[in-house]
Design a protein around this motif. Structure first.
Motif, PDB file in Angstrom:
ATOM      1  N   ALA A  22      27.438  -1.195 -42.185  1.00 57.19           N
ATOM      2  CA  ALA A  22      28.851  -1.238 -41.818  1.00 57.19           C
ATOM      3  C   ALA A  22      29.583   0.012 -42.289  1.00 57.19           C
ATOM      4  N   THR A  23      29.016   0.699 -43.264  1.00 58.80           N
ATOM      5  CA  THR A  23      29.587   1.939 -43.788  1.00 58.80           C
ATOM      6  C   THR A  23      28.439   2.857 -44.149  1.00 58.80           C
ATOM      7  N   ASP A  24      28.701   4.160 -44.106  1.00 63.77           N
ATOM      8  CA  ASP A  24      27.649   5.110 -44.499  1.00 63.77           C
ATOM      9  C   ASP A  24      28.089   5.998 -45.669  1.00 63.77           C
ATOM     10  N   ASN A  25      29.301   5.768 -46.179  1.00 65.92           N
ATOM     11  CA  ASN A  25      29.839   6.541 -47.299  1.00 65.92           C
ATOM     12  C   ASN A  25      29.933   8.032 -47.011  1.00 65.92           C
ATOM     13  N   GLY A  26      29.739   8.424 -45.762  1.00 61.28           N
ATOM     14  CA  GLY A  26      29.789   9.838 -45.435  1.00 61.28           C
ATOM     15  C   GLY A  26      31.110  10.477 -45.825  1.00 61.28           C
ATOM     16  N   PRO A  27      31.029  11.725 -46.331  1.00 52.25           N
ATOM     17  CA  PRO A  27      29.852  12.585 -46.460  1.00 52.25           C
ATOM     18  C   PRO A  27      29.107  12.452 -47.796  1.00 52.25           C
ATOM     19  N   LEU A  28      29.470  11.462 -48.626  1.00 51.75           N
ATOM     20  CA  LEU A  28      28.767  11.280 -49.898  1.00 51.75           C
ATOM     21  C   LEU A  28      27.339  10.814 -49.645  1.00 51.75           C
ATOM     22  N   ASN A  29      26.447  11.181 -50.537  1.00 57.50           N
ATOM     23  CA  ASN A  29      25.062  10.728 -50.447  1.00 57.50           C
ATOM     24  C   ASN A  29      24.946   9.342 -51.085  1.00 57.50           C
ATOM     25  N   GLY A  30      24.111   8.495 -50.479  1.00 59.45           N
ATOM     26  CA  GLY A  30      23.818   7.199 -51.072  1.00 59.45           C
ATOM     27  C   GLY A  30      24.973   6.224 -50.966  1.00 59.45           C
ATOM     28  N   GLY A  31      24.813   5.104 -51.652  1.00 50.44           N
ATOM     29  CA  GLY A  31      25.821   4.057 -51.652  1.00 50.44           C
ATOM     30  C   GLY A  31      25.547   3.088 -52.782  1.00 50.44           C
ATOM     31  N   ILE A  81      24.141   0.516 -55.314  1.00 47.90           N
ATOM     32  CA  ILE A  81      22.825   0.428 -55.956  1.00 47.90           C
ATOM     33  C   ILE A  81      22.329   1.802 -56.391  1.00 47.90           C
ATOM     34  N   THR A  82      22.615   2.851 -55.620  1.00 49.23           N
ATOM     35  CA  THR A  82      22.088   4.174 -55.947  1.00 49.23           C
ATOM     36  C   THR A  82      22.946   4.866 -56.991  1.00 49.23           C
ATOM     37  N   ALA A  83      22.348   5.841 -57.678  1.00 50.66           N
ATOM     38  CA  ALA A  83      23.064   6.636 -58.669  1.00 50.66           C
ATOM     39  C   ALA A  83      23.659   7.897 -58.063  1.00 50.66           C
ATOM     40  N   PHE A  84      23.553   8.040 -56.731  1.00 44.02           N
ATOM     41  CA  PHE A  84      24.254   9.134 -56.076  1.00 44.02           C
ATOM     42  C   PHE A  84      25.751   8.829 -56.086  1.00 44.02           C
ATOM     43  N   ASN A  85      26.555   9.852 -55.751  1.00 49.33           N
ATOM     44  CA  ASN A  85      28.000   9.643 -55.798  1.00 49.33           C
ATOM     45  C   ASN A  85      28.485   8.603 -54.806  1.00 49.33           C
ATOM     46  N   GLY A 124      27.386   5.767 -54.622  1.00 54.38           N
ATOM     47  CA  GLY A 124      27.362   4.512 -55.353  1.00 54.38           C
ATOM     48  C   GLY A 124      28.294   4.472 -56.538  1.00 54.38           C
ATOM     49  N   LEU A 125      28.623   5.656 -57.107  1.00 53.27           N
ATOM     50  CA  LEU A 125      29.353   5.713 -58.377  1.00 53.27           C
ATOM     51  C   LEU A 125      30.780   6.229 -58.269  1.00 53.27           C
ATOM     52  N   LEU A 126      31.055   7.068 -57.278  1.00 55.84           N
ATOM     53  CA  LEU A 126      32.382   7.650 -57.113  1.00 55.84           C
ATOM     54  C   LEU A 126      33.242   6.699 -56.285  1.00 55.84           C
ATOM     55  N   VAL A 127      34.414   6.333 -56.790  1.00 56.00           N
ATOM     56  CA  VAL A 127      35.225   5.307 -56.134  1.00 56.00           C
ATOM     57  C   VAL A 127      36.684   5.764 -56.025  1.00 56.00           C
ATOM     58  N   PRO A 128      37.427   5.166 -55.085  1.00 54.39           N
ATOM     59  CA  PRO A 128      38.879   5.395 -55.085  1.00 54.39           C
ATOM     60  C   PRO A 128      39.484   4.845 -56.360  1.00 54.39           C
ATOM     61  N   LYS A 136      30.079  20.946 -58.490  1.00 52.63           N
ATOM     62  CA  LYS A 136      31.186  21.816 -58.100  1.00 52.63           C
ATOM     63  C   LYS A 136      30.859  22.571 -56.822  1.00 52.63           C
ATOM     64  N   THR A 137      29.605  22.982 -56.677  1.00 56.87           N
ATOM     65  CA  THR A 137      29.185  23.720 -55.482  1.00 56.87           C
ATOM     66  C   THR A 137      28.468  22.834 -54.466  1.00 56.87           C
ATOM     67  N   ASP A 138      28.082  21.639 -54.886  1.00 55.94           N
ATOM     68  CA  ASP A 138      27.330  20.735 -54.015  1.00 55.94           C
ATOM     69  C   ASP A 138      27.801  19.304 -54.253  1.00 55.94           C
ATOM     70  N   PRO A 139      29.028  18.984 -53.847  1.00 51.42           N
ATOM     71  CA  PRO A 139      29.591  17.653 -54.152  1.00 51.42           C
ATOM     72  C   PRO A 139      28.891  16.509 -53.439  1.00 51.42           C
ATOM     73  N   TYR A 140      28.109  16.835 -52.403  1.00 58.71           N
ATOM     74  CA  TYR A 140      27.449  15.767 -51.649  1.00 58.71           C
ATOM     75  C   TYR A 140      25.968  15.649 -51.990  1.00 58.71           C
ATOM     76  N   GLU A 141      25.561  16.273 -53.073  1.00 58.34           N
ATOM     77  CA  GLU A 141      24.219  16.114 -53.645  1.00 58.34           C
ATOM     78  C   GLU A 141      23.123  16.343 -52.601  1.00 58.34           C
ATOM     79  N   ALA A 142      23.179  17.499 -51.978  1.00 56.95           N
ATOM     80  CA  ALA A 142      22.215  17.838 -50.932  1.00 56.95           C
ATOM     81  C   ALA A 142      21.094  18.749 -51.426  1.00 56.95           C
ATOM     82  N   ARG A 143      21.311  19.458 -52.558  1.00 58.13           N
ATOM     83  CA  ARG A 143      20.333  20.444 -53.027  1.00 58.13           C
ATOM     84  C   ARG A 143      19.875  20.105 -54.437  1.00 58.13           C
ATOM     85  N   ASN A 144      18.634  19.713 -54.568  1.00 56.86           N
ATOM     86  CA  ASN A 144      18.049  19.397 -55.864  1.00 56.86           C
ATOM     87  C   ASN A 144      17.657  20.693 -56.561  1.00 56.86           C
TER      88      ASN A 144
END
Length: 538
Positions: A367-376, A378-382, A384-388, A483-491
């Motif tokens: 129902a949601t993809d949290n885009g452009p944030l990675n994950g949702g 359960i996950t430790a990506f933003n 799942g953890l970053l909220v309004p 700061k340079t990769d807020p959407y956690e795309a580059r490990n």
């Protein structure tokens, strides 16, 4: 004895042996729940002390609004283009929008435990999600792991699970002091209206944790309206493995609607009834300081929405997404009605309001993809953890401000207690900070230099601009420069081994302060993105 009879007996003996092994109980005393009596006594003594203030009439009211599984981008202020959420947005536009706000867990119950106590939930063993159903023996575990289609969830290999008596005791320990308990001591009227999800054992129930009034339910979910109610869209979601379990709960047992511990019938749509109950509490207590905790259950599953709102969103083709967005729309209206009541009663300048979500959007519902944030969730990506996260206090905080440094849901407790002139007990560590001077640019630096997470094998740390996610076995090590990769795309783990090493050491030192988790994780959740597949314990 003939050869065929010998073979038959051997096969029979082998089958009996396999049955014994398969039916051998997994339940173990390993997870026996006991509490430190000295800590409980210290809590009782602290709460029995008289408040320092003789006159509490000038203390601010405190309203804490918590959405359930509302993603960072599920509101129009943050980019939702499917619907408008003007009332939720108004809390940010009339207060401070904390754009880097983190919860202490990417899943409901542990996140709420940290929020209501102002302490990392790990400090009292509430590290993992509570589960109602556990495999009783190896046979059930074998079937659950191999014959149930549960992707992206997977039942873990387990050598032991809590005994049923200990499973029932799971919840907020009696050693902990809730925000309601500490404000009630200060003379506040207190209420929780909505979802509890911090345990249903007697010592965990709201009326034993400082709340004068409770309307809502105890479990992680309940129906928003009785199934089949006229004017309500009931949207089953076959894409979500958990959906059948959610609907099965109906409004029975811990999913029942209760008022002060007594089960009641509630025909009205739950989000609306929560708002109405909240408004009644505010009106009743407008002449005295009050603490109102409003943990809405929207937009958590089951997906149900008023047909009148669903019909307004005909531009959304997917019926599941349409129902989800309708639920958010009703939530927005509910928040608006409560906010309007505060204004109408002339309480705006004497009310500190918080709005946040318990974790990110549940992408597994589709129902949601949290885009452009990675994950949702359960996950430790933003995702799942970053909220309004919004804070409003008219006349105290600057209106329409964005605060871009990292804050934590833990800060709600300390900020509220400071505003209420509460002296915190000195026998325990509090991990939140008073945000007011930071939000008003009266304090230099950042509220937190580091934030920490752990669930099962998965460990996470945010330190300045670096975020590290790793597991205890070394199976995955993920390093991002937010700061340079807020959407956690580059490990960047391979590029910065020294940063990985330093952050692992910091996390080890933090977690060394914590007791063992009171109960284990049960399932592993898989997340896939363009860079690979990752797993998270729950």
């Amino acid at each position: 004895m003939s050869g065929s009879k010998s073979v038959f007996l051997l096969l029979g003996a082998g089958l009996v042996g396999l049955m014994i092994i398969g039916l051998w109980p997994l339940r173990s005393n390993k997870f026996s729940i006991k509490f430190d009596e000295a800590k409980m006594l210290a809590k009782e003594q602290f709460l029995a002390e008289k408040p320092q203030l003789a006159d509490i009439t000038n203390l601010p009211n405190i309203i804490l609004i918590l959405a359930d599984d509302l993603g960072f981008h599920d509101i129009s202020l943050h980019g939702n283009t499917l619907i408008e959420t003007p009332n939720i947005d108004a809390l940010a536009l009339e207060g401070v929008n904390c754009t880097q706000a983190y919860v202490t867990a990417p899943v409901c119950a542990p996140s709420r435990a940290g929020l209501i106590t102002g302490r990392y939930q790990h400090r009292f063993g509430f590290e993992n999600q509570m589960h109602q159903r556990l495999p009783r023996n190896r046979l059930e575990l074998l079937v659950a792991r191999n014959f149930i289609k549960s992707y992206p969830w997977k039942i873990q290999k387990m050598k032991a699970v809590p005994k049923e008596a200990d499973r029932r005791k799971q919840g907020l320990p009696p050693t902990e002091i809730t925000l309601a308990e500490i404000l009630k001591k200060q003379g506040y009227a207190t209420a929780i209206i909505g979802k509890w999800h911090l345990g249903s054992y007697e010592y965990s129930l709201p009326h034993n944790r400082g709340f004068d009034e409770h309307y809502g339910f105890y479990q992680s979910h309940s129906l928003f309206a009785p199934e089949g109610s006229p004017g309500i869209v009931d949207m089953r979601n076959p894409a979500d493995w958990t959906d059948a379990y959610i609907w099965k709960g109906q409004r029975k047992g811990e999913c029942a609607i209760v008022r002060n511990g007594v089960e009641i019938e509630e025909p009205e749509y739950l989000t609306n009834s929560i708002a109405e109950e909240a408004i009644s509490f505010i009106e009743l207590n407008k002449q005295q300081p009050f603490f109102l905790y409003l943990p809405f259950s929207a937009p958590h599953t089951p997906f149900q929405a008023p047909k009148s709102v669903y019909d307004q969103l005909e531009h959304i083709d997917d019926p599941v997404v349409r129902t989800y967005q309708a639920m958010i729309k009703v939530l927005d209206d509910a928040v608006g009605s409560i906010h309007d009541k505060v204004k109408t009663l002339g309480l705006e300048e004497n009310t500190l309001m918080f709005f946040l979500s318990d974790n990110g959007g549940a992408t597994y519902t589709l129902a949601t993809d949290n885009g452009p944030l990675n994950g949702g969730k359960i996950t430790a990506f933003n995702g799942g953890l970053l909220v309004p996260f919004f804070v409003k206090w008219k006349g105290v905080l600057t209106e329409g401000k964005e605060y871009i440094k990292a804050v934590s849901a833990l800060d709600v407790f300390t900020t509220a207690c400071t505003a209420a002139s509460v002296k915190l007990p000195d026998d325990r560590v509090y991990d939140g900070v008073n945000l007011i001077p930071y939000l008003n640019n009266e304090a230099s630096g950042a509220p937190h230099s580091s934030l920490f997470w752990k669930a099962g094998r998965i460990r996470t740390i945010l330190h300045k601009d670096w975020k590290l996610i790793f597991d205890e076995s070394g199976r995955q090590t993920l390093l991002y420069h937010l700061k340079t990769d807020p959407y956690e795309a580059r490990n960047l783990a391979e590029n910065h081994p020294e940063v990985v090493s330093d952050l692992k050491r910091m996390h080890k030192n933090w977690y060394a302060q914590m007791p063992p988790a009171l109960w284990p994780t049960i399932v592993t959740f898989s997340h896939e993105d363009a860079n690979g597949s990752y797993y998270f314990d729950n």
